[in-house]
Motif scaffolding. Sequence first.
Motif, PDB file in Angstrom:
ATOM      1  N   LEU A  83       0.855  -1.183   0.000  1.00 43.89           N
ATOM      2  CA  LEU A  83       0.000   0.000   0.000  1.00 43.89           C
ATOM      3  C   LEU A  83       0.891   1.232   0.000  1.00 43.89           C
ATOM      4  O   LEU A  83       1.807   1.334   0.821  1.00 43.89           O
ATOM      5  CB  LEU A  83      -0.908   0.011   1.234  1.00 43.89           C
ATOM      6  CG  LEU A  83      -1.702   1.303   1.493  1.00 43.89           C
ATOM      7  CD1 LEU A  83      -2.678   1.594   0.361  1.00 43.89           C
ATOM      8  CD2 LEU A  83      -2.432   1.220   2.835  1.00 43.89           C
ATOM      9  N   ILE A  84       0.626   2.154  -0.913  1.00 48.76           N
ATOM     10  CA  ILE A  84       1.333   3.429  -0.955  1.00 48.76           C
ATOM     11  C   ILE A  84       0.413   4.495  -0.385  1.00 48.76           C
ATOM     12  O   ILE A  84      -0.676   4.729  -0.903  1.00 48.76           O
ATOM     13  CB  ILE A  84       1.747   3.795  -2.399  1.00 48.76           C
ATOM     14  CG1 ILE A  84       2.654   2.710  -2.987  1.00 48.76           C
ATOM     15  CG2 ILE A  84       2.436   5.162  -2.417  1.00 48.76           C
ATOM     16  CD1 ILE A  84       2.924   2.887  -4.473  1.00 48.76           C
ATOM     17  N   VAL A  85       0.860   5.130   0.699  1.00 49.79           N
ATOM     18  CA  VAL A  85       0.082   6.191   1.337  1.00 49.79           C
ATOM     19  C   VAL A  85       0.847   7.498   1.169  1.00 49.79           C
ATOM     20  O   VAL A  85       1.875   7.713   1.815  1.00 49.79           O
ATOM     21  CB  VAL A  85      -0.154   5.898   2.837  1.00 49.79           C
ATOM     22  CG1 VAL A  85      -0.993   7.016   3.458  1.00 49.79           C
ATOM     23  CG2 VAL A  85      -0.836   4.550   3.022  1.00 49.79           C
ATOM     24  N   GLY A  86       0.369   8.363   0.281  1.00 47.25           N
ATOM     25  CA  GLY A  86       0.952   9.681   0.104  1.00 47.25           C
ATOM     26  C   GLY A  86       0.178  10.702   0.910  1.00 47.25           C
ATOM     27  O   GLY A  86      -0.432  10.378   1.929  1.00 47.25           O
ATOM     28  N   GLN A  87       0.176  11.968   0.438  1.00 46.88           N
ATOM     29  CA  GLN A  87      -0.536  12.978   1.216  1.00 46.88           C
ATOM     30  C   GLN A  87      -1.911  13.293   0.652  1.00 46.88           C
ATOM     31  O   GLN A  87      -2.908  13.068   1.308  1.00 46.88           O
ATOM     32  CB  GLN A  87       0.306  14.232   1.396  1.00 46.88           C
ATOM     33  CG  GLN A  87       0.888  14.826   0.143  1.00 46.88           C
ATOM     34  CD  GLN A  87       1.803  16.003   0.475  1.00 46.88           C
ATOM     35  OE1 GLN A  87       2.595  15.956   1.410  1.00 46.88           O
ATOM     36  NE2 GLN A  87       1.687  17.064  -0.297  1.00 46.88           N
ATOM     37  N   GLY A 127       5.959  10.930   2.851  1.00 49.25           N
ATOM     38  CA  GLY A 127       5.777  12.274   3.368  1.00 49.25           C
ATOM     39  C   GLY A 127       5.317  12.295   4.814  1.00 49.25           C
ATOM     40  O   GLY A 127       4.868  11.289   5.380  1.00 49.25           O
ATOM     41  N   GLN A 128       5.427  13.483   5.400  1.00 46.01           N
ATOM     42  CA  GLN A 128       5.184  13.616   6.847  1.00 46.01           C
ATOM     43  C   GLN A 128       3.732  13.397   7.250  1.00 46.01           C
ATOM     44  O   GLN A 128       3.459  12.934   8.358  1.00 46.01           O
ATOM     45  CB  GLN A 128       5.665  14.988   7.323  1.00 46.01           C
ATOM     46  CG  GLN A 128       4.924  16.153   6.733  1.00 46.01           C
ATOM     47  CD  GLN A 128       5.425  17.487   7.269  1.00 46.01           C
ATOM     48  OE1 GLN A 128       6.047  17.537   8.321  1.00 46.01           O
ATOM     49  NE2 GLN A 128       5.155  18.554   6.549  1.00 46.01           N
ATOM     50  N   HIS A 129       2.772  13.723   6.378  1.00 45.12           N
ATOM     51  CA  HIS A 129       1.367  13.540   6.759  1.00 45.12           C
ATOM     52  C   HIS A 129       1.040  12.061   6.936  1.00 45.12           C
ATOM     53  O   HIS A 129       0.370  11.674   7.900  1.00 45.12           O
ATOM     54  CB  HIS A 129       0.446  14.187   5.718  1.00 45.12           C
ATOM     55  CG  HIS A 129       0.635  15.664   5.602  1.00 45.12           C
ATOM     56  ND1 HIS A 129       0.215  16.544   6.578  1.00 45.12           N
ATOM     57  CD2 HIS A 129       1.211  16.414   4.633  1.00 45.12           C
ATOM     58  CE1 HIS A 129       0.527  17.777   6.212  1.00 45.12           C
ATOM     59  NE2 HIS A 129       1.131  17.726   5.040  1.00 45.12           N
ATOM     60  N   ALA A 130       1.511  11.236   6.018  1.00 49.55           N
ATOM     61  CA  ALA A 130       1.290   9.791   6.129  1.00 49.55           C
ATOM     62  C   ALA A 130       2.013   9.237   7.347  1.00 49.55           C
ATOM     63  O   ALA A 130       1.482   8.380   8.079  1.00 49.55           O
ATOM     64  CB  ALA A 130       1.761   9.093   4.856  1.00 49.55           C
ATOM     65  N   GLN A 131       3.214   9.720   7.593  1.00 51.95           N
ATOM     66  CA  GLN A 131       3.996   9.248   8.735  1.00 51.95           C
ATOM     67  C   GLN A 131       3.354   9.665  10.053  1.00 51.95           C
ATOM     68  O   GLN A 131       3.289   8.879  11.007  1.00 51.95           O
ATOM     69  CB  GLN A 131       5.430   9.755   8.623  1.00 51.95           C
ATOM     70  CG  GLN A 131       6.164   9.136   7.452  1.00 51.95           C
ATOM     71  CD  GLN A 131       7.378   9.905   7.014  1.00 51.95           C
ATOM     72  OE1 GLN A 131       7.943  10.698   7.777  1.00 51.95           O
ATOM     73  NE2 GLN A 131       7.803   9.697   5.773  1.00 51.95           N
TER      74      GLN A 131
END
Length: 198
Positions: free
Chosen positions: A42-46, A131-135
């Motif tokens: 799964l790729i979770v971007g912003q 990116g930081q939002h996903a993290q």
Amino acid sequence: MSSEREDVATVLREARACRVCEDVLPHGPNPVLRAGVDARILIVGQAPGWKVHTTGIPWNDPSGDRLRAWMNLDRETFYDETRIAIAPIAFCYPGKDPRGGDLPPRPECAPLWQPRLIAALPRLELILLVGQHAQRYHLGPTRRRTLTETVRAYRDHLPRFLPLPHPSWRNNAWLARNPWFETELLPELRARVHALLG
């Protein structure tokens, strides 16, 4: 919600019909995500950018080209939803930030959809947090103080999560300052991706 696993097709259909943020999205809702029940990654971007908003194809921009290069994947494999799911922290384009770039992802989206989608993917083994939002959402208190520290400590989050910087051209200076990303993390990323995709 019952304790039975939701069908991924149901989650996708409901997510694509979501209108929770309709009143605050400057260009209206157009949720962009894809997944198949057998996806291993799964790729979770912003959030989608303008080009993705208009085409409906996730990572359909220069950032996507760089992300595919990082993963060492061609477009056909990257967009094979039976192998790779793509679901950003917010599914709709949030609009332009007057100070430059895009606005942050809408905060309503992730709590509504991330748990349901992940629960509907029984074969999921690796979640790329781009990116930081996903993290921030997925790592919570285990996230380090900065994105650089979080990405540098990527081994702490394996095998479930692998944090990455955003592949935007805006991060070219970050990539230049952090050569370990290319020499250490990218080989790990590629090995894990290709092992899961066979």
